[in-house]
Design an enzyme around this catalytic site. Structure first.
Site, PDB file in Angstrom:
ATOM      1  N   PHE A 108      80.603  43.442  57.826  1.00 52.32           N
ATOM      2  CA  PHE A 108      79.246  43.153  57.360  1.00 52.32           C
ATOM      3  C   PHE A 108      78.495  44.463  57.224  1.00 52.32           C
ATOM      4  O   PHE A 108      78.285  45.169  58.205  1.00 52.32           O
ATOM      5  CB  PHE A 108      78.512  42.217  58.333  1.00 52.32           C
ATOM      6  CG  PHE A 108      77.073  42.025  57.957  1.00 52.32           C
ATOM      7  CD1 PHE A 108      76.740  41.299  56.822  1.00 52.32           C
ATOM      8  CD2 PHE A 108      76.053  42.618  58.693  1.00 52.32           C
ATOM      9  CE1 PHE A 108      75.410  41.161  56.438  1.00 52.32           C
ATOM     10  CE2 PHE A 108      74.724  42.483  58.314  1.00 52.32           C
ATOM     11  CZ  PHE A 108      74.401  41.749  57.186  1.00 52.32           C
ATOM     12  N   GLU A 109      78.098  44.814  55.998  1.00 50.49           N
ATOM     13  CA  GLU A 109      77.506  46.132  55.760  1.00 50.49           C
ATOM     14  C   GLU A 109      76.192  46.079  54.977  1.00 50.49           C
ATOM     15  O   GLU A 109      75.841  47.024  54.289  1.00 50.49           O
ATOM     16  CB  GLU A 109      78.514  47.018  55.014  1.00 50.49           C
ATOM     17  CG  GLU A 109      79.831  47.209  55.751  1.00 50.49           C
ATOM     18  CD  GLU A 109      80.841  48.015  54.951  1.00 50.49           C
ATOM     19  OE1 GLU A 109      80.550  49.185  54.656  1.00 50.49           O
ATOM     20  OE2 GLU A 109      81.910  47.463  54.607  1.00 50.49           O
TER      21      GLU A 109
END
EC number: 3.2.1.35
Length: 331
Positions: A108-109
């Site tokens: 998750f970025e």
């Protein structure tokens, strides 16, 4: 505290299943002591990466500089139930096996849980959070507004990341779970062209034990850039592995440190790392106490016959022989 001595493992996290259509099966991977999912599945028994799973609150960029809100846009406005429900749906669809005992990677970025660290394309989440408080408290000064925005954002960012991890662990109990890229180090960046991590970031990592205590594996990213000198590339790997090992050593359960490593230069993705760069980056991971390497690849590395052939050739002549040398030497 001394880290437990572990077998040094190298994993294959490359979507080479895309090459099967050209009758290239990459079965040679395992000849080089590299752990690969059975049938060369991308999400498989040894390792599975989940890209942007669930419904994390985020501001998604649209073409014209505008953005759309997903699940409230920022964590403090998001609905955790919707997210967790969607997260489990994603997991069950992509890798339904509840007895999965490999490495589970949550990638998750969109934002980082430390307010200050949301720069570049993550900055919109910071600005949006500040605007929310300003609209609520128009008479407050800038500093008060930012402090409150930061407090709210970090509280709920932590909530989303922590609950997601707990749910992953609850439903896939035998797997080793972690978030891709953490702990961050921000070394070898334009403002910090040294091997050492940014000091502020190290203090922030110390405050993130809520995350690292829940992870069985730490997954720093050590992708190198061609714009760096060969020594700087080594420095980048050194600083990031050292920081992850430092964090692991400070935790009772000493989670494994597996570094995400890419065989091309991050700023020049058509160019494979030189043999020297592969050797030296692998050695650096070992020397600094890493427990293994995850070889990553992008789908755009293997989306044509010629690209698949090039990668296979590189595996056979450069990457594979170095991988087997390293694992045999360490183990």
């Amino acid at each position: 505290s001394e880290r437990p001595k572990r077998v040094f493992n190298i994993y294959w996290n490359v979507p080479t299943f895309m090459c099967h259509q050209y009758d290239l099966y990459f079965d040679e991977v395992t000849n080089f002591n590299i752990k690969r999912n059975s049938k060369d599945d991308f999400q498989g028994d040894k390792i599975a990466i989940f890209y942007d799973p669930g419904e994390f609150p985020a501001l998604l960029s649209l073409k014209d500089g505008k953005y759309k809100k997903r699940n409230g846009g920022v964590p403090q406005e998001g609905n955790i139930t919707i997210h967790l429900q969607k997260f489990i749906e994603n997991l069950d669809k992509i890798y339904p096996n509840r007895n999965f005992s490999g490495i589970g990677v949550i990638d998750f970025e969109r934002w980082r849980p430390i307010f200050r660290q949301n720069w570049g394309n993550m900055k919109i989440h910071k600005n949006f959070s500040i605007d929310l408080v300003r609209n609520e408290h128009p008479t407050w000064n800038k500093k008060m507004i930012e402090l409150e925005a930061s407090k709210r954002f970090e509280k709920y960012a932590r909530f989303f990341m922590e609950e997601t991890l707990k749910l992953a662990k609850k439903t896939r109990k035998q797997a080793d779970w972690g978030y891709y890229g953490y702990p961050y180090c921000f070394n070898m960046s334009p403002n910090n062209l040294v091997p050492e991590c940014d000091v502020t970031a190290m203090h922030e990592n110390d405050k993130m034990s809520w995350l690292f205590n829940n992870q069985n594996v730490l997954l720093p990213s050590v992708y190198v850039r061609q714009e760096l000198t060969p020594d700087q590339r080594i420095g980048l790997v050194q600083g990031r592995v050292k920081e992850a090992v430092r964090i692991s050593n400070n935790l009772k359960h000493s989670p494994k440190v597996l570094s995400y490593w890419w065989y091309v230069y991050q700023d020049e993705t058509n160019t494979f790392l030189t043999e020297t760069d592969v050797k030296k980056t692998f050695q650096e991971i070992v020397i600094n106490g890493g427990d293994g390497i995850i070889i990553w690849g992008s789908s755009s590395d293997v989306n044509s016959l010629s690209k698949c052939k090039r990668l296979q050739d590189y595996l056979l002549t450069v990457l594979g022989p170095i991988a087997i040398n390293v694992t045999e030497a360490v183990n």
